[in-house]
Design a protein around this motif. Sequence first.
Motif, PDB file in Angstrom:
ATOM      1  N   PHE A 152      -0.325   9.509  -0.035  1.00 32.79           N
ATOM      2  CA  PHE A 152      -1.152  10.512  -0.563  1.00 32.79           C
ATOM      3  C   PHE A 152      -2.800   9.819  -0.019  1.00 32.79           C
ATOM      4  CE2 PHE A 152      -4.252  10.127  -4.419  1.00 32.79           C
ATOM      5  CZ  PHE A 152      -4.843  11.578  -4.530  1.00 32.79           C
ATOM      6  N   ALA A 153      -2.762   9.380   0.729  1.00 29.91           N
ATOM      7  CA  ALA A 153      -3.891   8.151  -0.039  1.00 29.91           C
ATOM      8  C   ALA A 153      -4.080   8.704   1.700  1.00 29.91           C
ATOM      9  CB  ALA A 153      -4.400   6.468   0.424  1.00 29.91           C
ATOM     10  N   ALA A 154      -3.162   8.905   2.640  1.00 36.03           N
ATOM     11  CA  ALA A 154      -3.143   8.605   4.095  1.00 36.03           C
ATOM     12  C   ALA A 154      -3.785  10.215   4.183  1.00 36.03           C
ATOM     13  CB  ALA A 154      -2.203   8.900   4.854  1.00 36.03           C
ATOM     14  N   GLU A 155      -3.716  11.258   3.270  1.00 41.39           N
ATOM     15  CA  GLU A 155      -4.366  12.182   3.764  1.00 41.39           C
ATOM     16  C   GLU A 155      -5.365  12.760   3.307  1.00 41.39           C
ATOM     17  OE1 GLU A 155      -1.557  14.556   0.125  1.00 41.39           O
ATOM     18  OE2 GLU A 155       0.744  14.563   2.119  1.00 41.39           O
ATOM     19  N   ILE A 156      -6.053  11.858   2.419  1.00 44.18           N
ATOM     20  CA  ILE A 156      -6.975  12.271   2.120  1.00 44.18           C
ATOM     21  C   ILE A 156      -8.166  11.431   3.311  1.00 44.18           C
ATOM     22  CG2 ILE A 156      -8.844  10.656   0.380  1.00 44.18           C
ATOM     23  CD1 ILE A 156      -6.402  11.534  -1.159  1.00 44.18           C
ATOM     24  N   SER A 157      -7.711  10.094   3.419  1.00 43.62           N
ATOM     25  CA  SER A 157      -8.117   9.718   4.441  1.00 43.62           C
ATOM     26  C   SER A 157      -9.017  10.238   5.664  1.00 43.62           C
ATOM     27  CB  SER A 157      -7.823   8.069   4.039  1.00 43.62           C
ATOM     28  OG  SER A 157      -9.231   7.042   5.498  1.00 43.62           O
ATOM     29  N   ASP A 158      -9.892   9.799   6.225  1.00 41.24           N
ATOM     30  CA  ASP A 158     -10.233  10.307   7.536  1.00 41.24           C
ATOM     31  C   ASP A 158      -9.960   9.396   8.443  1.00 41.24           C
ATOM     32  OD1 ASP A 158     -11.974  12.232   6.640  1.00 41.24           O
ATOM     33  OD2 ASP A 158     -13.715  11.469   6.727  1.00 41.24           O
ATOM     34  N   LYS A 159      -9.686   7.964   8.019  1.00 38.00           N
ATOM     35  CA  LYS A 159      -9.544   6.584   8.950  1.00 38.00           C
ATOM     36  C   LYS A 159      -7.618   6.639   8.817  1.00 38.00           C
ATOM     37  CE  LYS A 159     -13.885   6.464  10.156  1.00 38.00           C
ATOM     38  NZ  LYS A 159     -14.623   6.103   9.149  1.00 38.00           N
ATOM     39  N   PRO A 160      -7.167   5.508   9.828  1.00 33.99           N
ATOM     40  CA  PRO A 160      -5.548   5.672   9.412  1.00 33.99           C
ATOM     41  C   PRO A 160      -5.280   5.348   8.307  1.00 33.99           C
ATOM     42  CG  PRO A 160      -6.630   5.369  11.630  1.00 33.99           C
ATOM     43  CD  PRO A 160      -8.115   5.689  10.754  1.00 33.99           C
ATOM     44  N   VAL A 161      -4.374   5.039   7.601  1.00 34.10           N
ATOM     45  CA  VAL A 161      -3.965   4.190   7.112  1.00 34.10           C
ATOM     46  C   VAL A 161      -2.542   3.550   6.394  1.00 34.10           C
ATOM     47  CG1 VAL A 161      -3.390   4.102   4.308  1.00 34.10           C
ATOM     48  CG2 VAL A 161      -5.215   5.550   4.680  1.00 34.10           C
ATOM     49  N   ILE A 162      -3.122   1.582   6.397  1.00 43.75           N
ATOM     50  CA  ILE A 162      -1.966   1.644   6.462  1.00 43.75           C
ATOM     51  C   ILE A 162      -1.574   0.757   5.314  1.00 43.75           C
ATOM     52  CG2 ILE A 162      -1.222  -0.828   7.924  1.00 43.75           C
ATOM     53  CD1 ILE A 162      -3.309  -0.995   9.602  1.00 43.75           C
ATOM     54  N   ASN A 163       0.120   1.039   4.924  1.00 44.77           N
ATOM     55  CA  ASN A 163       0.982   0.852   4.032  1.00 44.77           C
ATOM     56  C   ASN A 163       1.288  -0.419   3.853  1.00 44.77           C
ATOM     57  OD1 ASN A 163       2.456   1.216   1.422  1.00 44.77           O
ATOM     58  ND2 ASN A 163       3.605   1.920   2.027  1.00 44.77           N
ATOM     59  N   ALA A 164       0.434  -1.426   2.573  1.00 41.64           N
ATOM     60  CA  ALA A 164       0.687  -3.025   2.217  1.00 41.64           C
ATOM     61  C   ALA A 164       1.494  -3.167   1.272  1.00 41.64           C
ATOM     62  CB  ALA A 164      -0.523  -3.437   2.467  1.00 41.64           C
ATOM     63  N   GLY A 165       2.362  -1.862   1.246  1.00 39.81           N
ATOM     64  CA  GLY A 165       3.420  -2.772  -0.335  1.00 39.81           C
ATOM     65  C   GLY A 165       3.052  -1.176  -1.353  1.00 39.81           C
ATOM     66  N   SER A 166       4.112   0.161  -0.896  1.00 43.73           N
ATOM     67  CA  SER A 166       3.816   0.849  -2.019  1.00 43.73           C
ATOM     68  C   SER A 166       5.104   1.300  -3.475  1.00 43.73           C
ATOM     69  CB  SER A 166       3.832   2.438  -1.735  1.00 43.73           C
ATOM     70  OG  SER A 166       4.761   2.409  -0.341  1.00 43.73           O
ATOM     71  N   GLY A 167       4.340   0.645  -4.585  1.00 43.71           N
ATOM     72  CA  GLY A 167       5.310   0.465  -5.375  1.00 43.71           C
ATOM     73  C   GLY A 167       6.332  -0.427  -4.698  1.00 43.71           C
ATOM     74  N   THR A 168       7.758   0.200  -5.366  1.00 45.81           N
ATOM     75  CA  THR A 168       9.177  -0.550  -5.194  1.00 45.81           C
ATOM     76  C   THR A 168       9.846   0.251  -3.902  1.00 45.81           C
ATOM     77  OG1 THR A 168      10.910   1.379  -6.151  1.00 45.81           O
ATOM     78  CG2 THR A 168       9.610  -0.556  -7.617  1.00 45.81           C
ATOM     79  N   GLU A 169       9.299   1.559  -3.431  1.00 41.67           N
ATOM     80  CA  GLU A 169       9.099   2.332  -2.704  1.00 41.67           C
ATOM     81  C   GLU A 169       9.525   1.724  -0.700  1.00 41.67           C
ATOM     82  OE1 GLU A 169       7.390   6.116  -0.525  1.00 41.67           O
ATOM     83  OE2 GLU A 169       6.520   4.897  -0.968  1.00 41.67           O
ATOM     84  N   GLU A 170       8.689   0.900   0.110  1.00 41.10           N
ATOM     85  CA  GLU A 170       8.463   0.107   0.737  1.00 41.10           C
ATOM     86  C   GLU A 170       7.163  -0.801   1.442  1.00 41.10           C
ATOM     87  OE1 GLU A 170       9.221   1.494   4.763  1.00 41.10           O
ATOM     88  OE2 GLU A 170       9.518   3.840   4.956  1.00 41.10           O
ATOM     89  N   HIS A 171       7.155  -1.536   2.453  1.00 38.78           N
ATOM     90  CA  HIS A 171       6.187  -2.367   2.854  1.00 38.78           C
ATOM     91  C   HIS A 171       6.946  -2.730   4.406  1.00 38.78           C
ATOM     92  CE1 HIS A 171       3.509  -5.435   3.033  1.00 38.78           C
ATOM     93  NE2 HIS A 171       3.866  -6.308   1.637  1.00 38.78           N
ATOM     94  N   PRO A 172       6.030  -0.987   5.493  1.00 36.95           N
ATOM     95  CA  PRO A 172       6.703  -1.651   6.323  1.00 36.95           C
ATOM     96  C   PRO A 172       6.257  -2.786   7.366  1.00 36.95           C
ATOM     97  CG  PRO A 172       4.771  -0.021   5.942  1.00 36.95           C
ATOM     98  CD  PRO A 172       5.323  -0.226   4.811  1.00 36.95           C
ATOM     99  N   THR A 173       5.118  -3.062   7.641  1.00 42.34           N
ATOM    100  CA  THR A 173       4.332  -3.861   7.986  1.00 42.34           C
ATOM    101  C   THR A 173       4.882  -5.436   7.994  1.00 42.34           C
ATOM    102  OG1 THR A 173       2.587  -4.434   6.793  1.00 42.34           O
ATOM    103  CG2 THR A 173       1.935  -3.265   8.614  1.00 42.34           C
ATOM    104  N   GLN A 174       5.576  -5.268   6.569  1.00 42.89           N
ATOM    105  CA  GLN A 174       6.244  -6.939   6.457  1.00 42.89           C
ATOM    106  C   GLN A 174       7.731  -6.459   7.074  1.00 42.89           C
ATOM    107  OE1 GLN A 174       6.188  -9.436   4.512  1.00 42.89           O
ATOM    108  NE2 GLN A 174       7.498 -10.208   5.498  1.00 42.89           N
ATOM    109  N   ALA A 175       8.567  -5.467   7.177  1.00 47.06           N
ATOM    110  CA  ALA A 175       9.960  -5.214   8.139  1.00 47.06           C
ATOM    111  C   ALA A 175       9.548  -5.283   9.452  1.00 47.06           C
ATOM    112  CB  ALA A 175      10.486  -4.104   7.431  1.00 47.06           C
ATOM    113  N   ILE A 176       8.350  -4.987  10.674  1.00 47.32           N
ATOM    114  CA  ILE A 176       8.670  -4.997  11.613  1.00 47.32           C
ATOM    115  C   ILE A 176       7.251  -6.760  11.634  1.00 47.32           C
ATOM    116  CG2 ILE A 176       6.114  -4.573  13.161  1.00 47.32           C
ATOM    117  CD1 ILE A 176       5.827  -1.988  11.985  1.00 47.32           C
ATOM    118  N   GLN A 177       7.550  -7.134  10.769  1.00 46.16           N
ATOM    119  CA  GLN A 177       6.944  -9.125  10.835  1.00 46.16           C
ATOM    120  C   GLN A 177       8.852  -9.618  10.654  1.00 46.16           C
ATOM    121  OE1 GLN A 177       4.713  -9.810   7.499  1.00 46.16           O
ATOM    122  NE2 GLN A 177       5.239 -11.738   7.476  1.00 46.16           N
ATOM    123  N   ASP A 178       9.350  -8.534   9.771  1.00 43.18           N
ATOM    124  CA  ASP A 178      10.810  -9.579   9.624  1.00 43.18           C
ATOM    125  C   ASP A 178      11.253  -9.131  10.748  1.00 43.18           C
ATOM    126  OD1 ASP A 178      10.057  -9.892   7.063  1.00 43.18           O
ATOM    127  OD2 ASP A 178      10.528  -8.014   5.907  1.00 43.18           O
TER     128      ASP A 178
END
Length: 309
Positions: free
Chosen positions: A116-142
């Motif tokens: 949702f934020a990415a649709e609104i923001s003019d700048k790139p958005v990085i998900n740092a944890g969205s509810g119980t759904e995902e935490h992509p940068t943590q997984a890349i780190q893992d």
Amino acid sequence: MNEFYQKDIISIKDFDKEKLEKIFASTDKIMQLNSVERREICKGNTLAYLFYEPSTRTRLSFDSAMASIGGNSLGISDITSSSAQKGESLADTVRIMSIYSDVLVLRHTLDGSSRFAAEISDKPVINAGSGTEEHPTQAIQDLFTIKKEKKKIDGLKIGIIGDLKYGRTVYSLLYGLGNYDVDVRLISPESLRVRSDSVYEIKKRLSYTESTDIEENIDELDVLYVTRIQKERFPDEEEYLKVKGSYVVGLDLLKKMKDDSIILHPLPRMNEISTDIDNTKNAKYFEQAEYGKHIRAALLGLILNKNGF
Ligand code: NCD
């Protein structure tokens, strides 16, 4: 142009093996640069963070990653001190913060919040944890940690234990592991098995077995990924109390594991890994946290530089 330039990072599902390997290569590169060279990468860029949930590592690792590549950070780490407290919407807050920055890092209680934020923001958005759904940068780190510590990902037997129902790092890790040829064993109390609405998505990517018994075939695992029971996400405290302290990884268990197995944890740890483990050669969770800083620096470098670095 580098393919990550100005791109959002919302879900690890958007990353195939080739993309992941490119990020790992960039992370290796950044780790070899000296601090002067590193500071050239995002000189003059600003990262804005917006955290609706508590965080230590994720926020500070983004912060220190950005500083290490010459950029700066500003943001809201305690939402109670922001205008959200007066009732300002997420949409307006995101719109304003994207004016002040080149990239936005968001953590929010709701699934779908980052998209949702990415649709609104003019700048790139990085998900740092969205509810119980995902935490992509943590997984890349893992995944990067597994690759560095085990020298490969393909062919490994990986156990994931703890709160598989509410732990968002688990979902991102499973989707990410789907790019590799791995044997996954999921270990949790019956009530904390992976959510049935995600099983289809996971099974599309990889096959796994499930167990409630931590000891079952423990001697076969190359990696044991331990997670915290997500107390704050239980709708009913009674349900939490039933599973609290279900598993504790201690020296007795470690003795039954392969000599070269590694133990990971996204942290924070409660009591699911005994502190006796910390000084063993198998404990890699602090290294994992350190790699997190480098992968975030690499991601920021790729997102903010047209031609990479
Ligand atoms: C995790 C999270 O926020 O999902 N923490 C982190 O970012 N390393 C794991 C957790 O809170 O248990």
